[in-house]
Each structure stands twice: as C-alpha cells, then as structure tokens.
Write a protein that holds these residues in place. Sequence first.
Motif, PDB file in Angstrom:
ATOM      1  N   ALA A 152       0.862  -1.272  -0.208  1.00 60.93           N
ATOM      2  CA  ALA A 152      -0.166  -0.066   0.186  1.00 60.93           C
ATOM      3  C   ALA A 152       1.026   1.298   0.013  1.00 60.93           C
ATOM      4  O   ALA A 152       1.941   1.266   0.557  1.00 60.93           O
ATOM      5  CB  ALA A 152      -1.039   0.119   1.437  1.00 60.93           C
ATOM      6  N   THR A 155      -2.537  10.363   2.620  1.00 61.06           N
ATOM      7  CA  THR A 155      -3.227   9.660   1.814  1.00 61.06           C
ATOM      8  C   THR A 155      -2.415   8.273   2.026  1.00 61.06           C
ATOM      9  O   THR A 155      -1.538   8.072   2.207  1.00 61.06           O
ATOM     10  CB  THR A 155      -3.381  10.083   0.568  1.00 61.06           C
ATOM     11  OG1 THR A 155      -2.377   9.955  -0.203  1.00 61.06           O
ATOM     12  CG2 THR A 155      -3.860  11.244   0.195  1.00 61.06           C
ATOM     13  N   ALA A 163      -3.224   4.466  -0.615  1.00 59.89           N
ATOM     14  CA  ALA A 163      -3.992   3.821  -1.617  1.00 59.89           C
ATOM     15  C   ALA A 163      -3.465   2.228  -1.559  1.00 59.89           C
ATOM     16  O   ALA A 163      -2.440   1.869  -1.274  1.00 59.89           O
ATOM     17  CB  ALA A 163      -3.379   4.465  -2.909  1.00 59.89           C
ATOM     18  N   THR A 223      -9.000  -4.214  -3.107  1.00 61.10           N
ATOM     19  CA  THR A 223     -10.061  -3.232  -3.188  1.00 61.10           C
ATOM     20  C   THR A 223     -10.155  -2.663  -2.154  1.00 61.10           C
ATOM     21  O   THR A 223     -10.434  -3.474  -0.916  1.00 61.10           O
ATOM     22  CB  THR A 223     -11.426  -3.675  -3.988  1.00 61.10           C
ATOM     23  OG1 THR A 223     -11.094  -4.149  -5.378  1.00 61.10           O
ATOM     24  CG2 THR A 223     -12.575  -2.719  -4.013  1.00 61.10           C
ATOM     25  N   ASP A 224     -10.392  -1.237  -1.993  1.00 58.69           N
ATOM     26  CA  ASP A 224     -10.911  -0.876  -0.608  1.00 58.69           C
ATOM     27  C   ASP A 224     -12.341  -0.579  -0.653  1.00 58.69           C
ATOM     28  O   ASP A 224     -12.861   0.415  -1.178  1.00 58.69           O
ATOM     29  CB  ASP A 224     -10.032   0.319  -0.299  1.00 58.69           C
ATOM     30  CG  ASP A 224      -9.941   0.801   1.113  1.00 58.69           C
ATOM     31  OD1 ASP A 224     -11.164   0.724   1.762  1.00 58.69           O
ATOM     32  OD2 ASP A 224      -9.035   1.664   1.584  1.00 58.69           O
ATOM     33  N   PRO A 280     -13.428   3.842   0.867  1.00 57.20           N
ATOM     34  CA  PRO A 280     -12.397   4.701   0.221  1.00 57.20           C
ATOM     35  C   PRO A 280     -12.487   6.083   1.014  1.00 57.20           C
ATOM     36  O   PRO A 280     -11.333   6.809   0.838  1.00 57.20           O
ATOM     37  CB  PRO A 280     -12.778   4.977  -1.172  1.00 57.20           C
ATOM     38  CG  PRO A 280     -14.187   4.525  -1.141  1.00 57.20           C
ATOM     39  CD  PRO A 280     -14.443   3.564  -0.065  1.00 57.20           C
ATOM     40  N   ASN A 335      -9.254   6.997   3.274  1.00 56.97           N
ATOM     41  CA  ASN A 335      -8.271   6.701   2.644  1.00 56.97           C
ATOM     42  C   ASN A 335      -7.186   7.992   2.877  1.00 56.97           C
ATOM     43  O   ASN A 335      -6.007   8.007   2.424  1.00 56.97           O
ATOM     44  CB  ASN A 335      -8.053   6.147   1.234  1.00 56.97           C
ATOM     45  CG  ASN A 335      -8.551   4.751   1.158  1.00 56.97           C
ATOM     46  OD1 ASN A 335      -8.844   4.199   0.135  1.00 56.97           O
ATOM     47  ND2 ASN A 335      -8.608   3.822   2.253  1.00 56.97           N
ATOM     48  N   SER A 336      -7.884   9.193   2.905  1.00 55.10           N
ATOM     49  CA  SER A 336      -7.292  10.371   3.102  1.00 55.10           C
ATOM     50  C   SER A 336      -7.818  11.248   4.281  1.00 55.10           C
ATOM     51  O   SER A 336      -8.835  11.045   4.566  1.00 55.10           O
ATOM     52  CB  SER A 336      -7.589  11.173   1.673  1.00 55.10           C
ATOM     53  OG  SER A 336      -7.098  12.434   1.774  1.00 55.10           O
TER      54      SER A 336
END
Length: 848
Positions: free
Chosen positions: A324, A394, A396, A402-403, A406, A409-410
């Motif tokens: 990641a 962030t 990814a 697959t997240d 999402p 994620n930030s």
Amino acid sequence: MPTPRRLLAAAAEGGRVYAFGGCGSACFEPPLHTSTFEETRVEVYDPATDSWGAKNPMPTILFGAAAAASGKGKIYTLGGFLSGNVVQEYDPMADSWTLRRPMPTPRYGLAAVALDGKIYAIGGNGPSSAVEVYDPATDSWSRRAPMPTARVFLAAAEAGGKIYALGGSPDCCGNSRTDAVEVYDPATDRWATAAHLPVALQLSAAAGANGRIYTFGGFIPGSGAQGSTFEYTPLLGTWVERAAMPTPRDQAPAVLVDQTVFVLGGSVDCHCRALGGIGGYTLPGAHLADLEIKLTPPDPVNACQPVTYHIAVTNNGPDAASGALVKDLFPSELREITWTCSRHSAGAHCTLSSGGFTDRVADRVDLPAGGSVTYDVSAKLDPAATGVVIDTATVAPPDGVTDPVPDNNSKTVSRAIASCGIIAITKTADRPTATPTFDLGFTIEVTNRALTEIPIALTDDLTAGGLTGTSWCQDAGCPSFVPADRIDTVTSVPAGGSATFRVVGTVPCSATQITNTACATGPDRIPLCASSSVPVAPDTADLEIQLGAPAAATAGGTPARFQLEVVNNGPCVARQVALSATLPGSVVMPAHAASPRGGVSPAPNCLVPRCTASVSDAKPKGTVLTCFVGRLVVKACASIDIDVGVPCDYPPGPAPSSATVTSPTPDPAQNMNSPDRTQDGTTRIDVQADYSIKKTADRQVAQVGSSITYTIVVTNGGPSCPPGIPVRDAFPAELFGVLWCQVPGCSPLNSGDLAAVLGLQPQQSETFLASATISLAPPGSRLCNTATVSPSPGVDPRLDNNSAAACISVPPPVPTGCSNCPIPTLSPVALALLAFLLSALGVALLRR
C-alpha cells in the motif's frame, strides 16, 4: 461423480472432497425407497488428479444430512431423513467409521459449519430454530441461542469468525422459501440480521472464503432448481451476482478447497432426478482491505515549540494489503523536517524506516489484516508563517486489492498558527496527581525572547482552580512564600533570560481536578497564558470502629449491653457510612446514643444511626445489626448502645461478636495492618439455672404389705434453660414392685429406680409419681430415700435445694384377732397403677 445422487452431504479434508450418501432416485420418508445403494455410498474426489475413488461405505443410511470437517483430520455427518440424530465420525486416513454422541435434536435439511474446532448444527425440519454445538474433543453437545427464523433446507457458511444462516423454507415440508440472512456471533452467543438474499431460495450450497459468502443454485417451489451464484461482502453488507452455474441444481452441497468451491450432485427439474456432475467455481482474485489513515498534529502550532505529530495507517481487513502506498507532502510552512517509521504491529512493516525526503513521505507498506504502521514527524514552524497550516496524508491500496471504504483513505487536518510573540510562559505542576488535604505546587516560568531587557507583567488567580491557603514566591526569594489569593506583579527580565515563580496551596477534599492558569504580558500588550491541570485522587477518610462487649452475659438473664461506635479520623468527609455488627443472642434492641469512648475527640453530639436487626446464620444463631449513618464529617462519630437478650438455651462459653464499618470513601489505613474498619470481640456466656426438687409420700406410717406413693416435683427457677439435667431416685430395697411415671398421662410406666433427663424452661416444673409395696421391712424400721437433680457444675447457684428425702415409719405388726385391725388401703395413684397393670395383663392374655 461416479454415483449420481442428491440430498448428499460433503466435506473437504486434506485437499480432497468426500461425498457421503444421498439418493439416486426418489427418496423421502419410508416407504418411498427404490434403492439404498447410494445412501451408504462414500466417494472421494482429488482435484489434483481430477479423479474419483470409492471408500468404505457408511454403517448408516444417510440422505438429507449435513457434514463438516473438524480441522483435526476427521469428518462428521449429522442427522438426516432416516438417521435423525445419528452422528458419525469418518477417519479418511484409516477409512473407518465410528458412531459418536447423538445430536440432541433429531432433524434433516439442516446446515453444519465447522469453526474453531467445533461443529455448529443449525436449523432443520420442523421447521427448527435449534443451534447445537458438537465438540469432537469431548464428544459432547451443548445448546446455543436459537436462530431467529426457524427453517429447513437452509445453507450456512462462516466469514470473519461469524456464521451466516442463508435462505431455506420456513414451513415444515419445504413448500415455501425465505430470503432471510441471519448472522451468529459465537463469542457473544447472539444473532443479528444481515442483508437479505437477492432472491428468496431454499439453499444447500454455500461457502465462506476471503471474508465473503458465496451461494450456489437453490430451489424455488413452483419454479424448480436455480443456477445463480451470489457473493456477499459482510464489510459492506452488499450482494452481487457472479457467474451462474452451467447446470441449475439444488439439494447439492458446496465444499471449499483452496480457492475453488466444488458443488456436488444435486437435482434438476424435479426432486426425483439426481445429478452426477461436480462443478468447480474459482473465487474472484480481488481482495478487500479497508485502509485507514489518521493525522494528529498539535493544535495550535507555533514557532516557539517543536511541531511533532503522527501519521497512523491501519488495515481494518478483512484481507492483507502488501505494498500500500502512503503519501504526505508536508506543508510549506514547516522547516527542518525529519520523519521515521519505527512503530508497527506484528507482521506490518514500512519500506523506508526514515525519511529519504525532507519534504514528504512516499512509502510502500505491508499491512496484514488488523496491522498498522505509524510515522513520527518532527519539524519547526516558519516564524513568519501566519493563518493556518494544512496537511493531507493519503494511503492507496496495492494492485489486486479493493478498498471497500475509500472515504478514510485520505485525511486533511487544518491547524491555526499561534503567534509566538516576544515572550513565552510555561506552567507545570510538581506532581502528576494531587491528594486531598495535601499541598500542591506549580512552577511558572516567563521567558524574554527580545534582544533587550523588558518588563513582564504576571497575573494568576491562585484560588480560581480550587486551591486553598495559597502562597507564592519569586526566584531568589523562594522558599519564603507570601500568603496571597493571587499574583499580580511586574518584573524585569533580561534579554534571553527568564523569571521563575512558585505557587503552593492545599487541595480541598471536594476537588476532582486542580486547574490553574497564569498569564504574562510584555511591552507588546499581547497576553500569553499557560495552564496546568492536575487530577485529584479520590477523597479518603480513616474510619475507626469500636465494639464494646460485656465481659459476661447470662443466658436468659438481663439483656447484655453492647456499645457500637465509629469515628471519622479524616482527613475528608466519609460518605454513605454504614455499620454492621454480628452479636450473640436473638433479640436486639437499640437502647440509646452512647457516650463517646476512646482517645478520639468527637463532635459534641454523637450521631445515633438508624438500625435494623435480622437473625444470622451463625451457629448458634445470633443477630446481625445493620445501621445506616450516612455522611460523617471529620472528627465526628456515630454511637449507639445495644441491648442484646441472650436466649435461655444459648450454649455456655465464649460467644464471638464482630463489627464492621463500610463507606465508598477510600480508607487510607485499611491496608496498613490497621483494625480501623473491622473489630472482633468475645463475650463469655454464662448459664445459671436454679434447679430445685421436692419429694413427698402419701403417708408417713405404713405397715408391711401397704402401698406407698411418692410425688417428686422438679422446678427450674431460671434464668437459663440448659438441656440434659439428670434426675435420680434410688428406692430402698424394702420396697417391692416399684413403678414410676411422669405426669400428666403417666406414660410410659417405668419400673425400678427413677432415672430421667430434663430440659425445663425457666419457672417450669416436671412431676414424677412412684408407687411401691412395703415388704421385708423389720418392725419399727424407718424407710428413707432421696431424690436428686444434678445440673452441671457451675450452672446452679444454689445446691441446697438439689435433693429432697421422704421417710416412712414401719410400726410393729398389729396382733391377730383384734376387733379394731386396720384395713389395708391403696392410694388413688396406686389404684391407677394397679389398674394399668391388670389391663396390660388382660391384653396379653387375649393375644395368647
């Protein structure tokens, strides 16, 4: 599959798929059986060679059952149409079968799931909501919380340590269907609802893998077998449709081997047609990993202090995420940036352990499910910076992952920039935790950052945070503290120098936290403040209890007086104070408030607690006194005199007593070998019973051959009532046919010397009658005998009345032929005794 069949059971062990029983033709309840060959058939499929083989048949006919592998090299079959509650254990290595403990609830059309070495049997005909767990290690069954929706012909699978019950028929015979999905948590033994199936189905094929649930085919009454494949993701609570099976089927089990789900046999078009095909479904390659990132910069930030914060990356699962990408382009307002990735959970790691760049983080991380890594960032703020500092980090997911969430994620964080000014101020406490009634100190340091000496005004409301008795001093003047409620002073501080102030005060009992704030103002008239907060430990109160017990008490006598007292030695108020005492006796009567005792100086008025009494379970039984005092201030007391009546039958000897005080307020002396909270005592219980005895004869002169009756009366003058008091009377040898008894009733009738054991209540008496005939007495003799009562030594305070004698004079015989000879007579008691003997003799003769 060599033998086409439906309603079979299947499980995987050692990378192979085992198929058990089933029907090759119509098979329901008897007599609808045309063949039993398939119903004991065992066949094994090897995916590595795509080949089948036959194994040792089952000892029991099996169809409509469930099977599961325990994870210990064994496979278990459960229930079935005809087998009911039969449990069979199959050992693939030995190719052998063993019967195990039957399932508590007989059923068919059930589902079975293996989890953590145990096998869960769910639902079945009825319809049933039963959930029962089999432990192969102990060969035992236990019941669990029932499934909310009772159903038969359902499927079940495991994901994330939970069991999902899918579809089925809610009626007894499989004529209906449901889209219900319910999830069971073994850790809490509770059920919850999950997202419904896309289509209401009777199901037999389901498997759990990679944190998801898959269903295959099924049956819709009136429409027949289905071929749909559905995938459920618990993390998202969503269903999606996957590639359909080439052949629709139901009554077919599903077995997972590695990343392939095999669906075996089943039926199509009609329940009477069996299939022999085996289908292999390869699970989707994508994995799910919920990656989350967090930022924790200080608030606010300023150039007077280092800027340190953390970037935490976590994988909430369900799958691992290797590679990641973590990014953070640091704000332009930061200078002299360094960062490290030195903190990570087991199995997680960063590619870079320290910053290869000074203006950013750009790193690849490996995160197992539940793993985390943390980046520690240190920097300085540009002194010319104003407004706010904004930072964004962030994460990814790597390719193939697959997240599902999402949004996390930030992370962007905005922090205000605080002006550093030309002065700085800090305030620190001298300890991390304050104690009630003890002193707490603070140190205030004011620093001049200007290039010249400047005056700095310092203000501090010392009592605002709760301190009492405050005082303060400055620099060289310490420790000569000046008592004051506040600081309001101006001092000159040289360039680059500082001034130090010290504050001290007492922490009150009622405080839970002491917070104090000091503010410094320089020539720019911009005040700068610093606060310090210190939690306060709970209040304490040293409660001391005393139980004054009498040295001795007499059972049945005057009530014994006990004195119970508790004193609060401080330092704080004691809340919800309660007393309890265990005392000998059966009657407790609070008498009045007692005079305070001991070396403690209590308040002028000692509180009188409210008390209730109940019988204790102690042997011998005593009384438990429970008293409520409530709030007890420092140096106050609560005291009461208690009159305890000791029952007359209380056993003699030492009688223990104890007293305890309780309060939710902590006691500092409780764990210091101090008897403050509990005190034991002993009272000597004496037993006194003035037993007396009287004896009379119905005559004082009697001829030989005359009948004599004695009356013997034993009395307990109290106050105690000890049991087992012997009464004795040895009659003279000149008396013939001695008979004696107790009245009333005069039964039983005893012969010989009087011997009895009494236990009389105070002032209670017992009467004995004795009758005999004078024989062999020399003329002119005097026949005397004594009756005695013999309490234990020390019990009877008087011994002069413990015996009584009666004498009979025997005159010379009366000359024969006299005209005035006395006629022998019998007393009424003698007549009664004689009648009793004649009656007994008559009964004996009749019986012969």
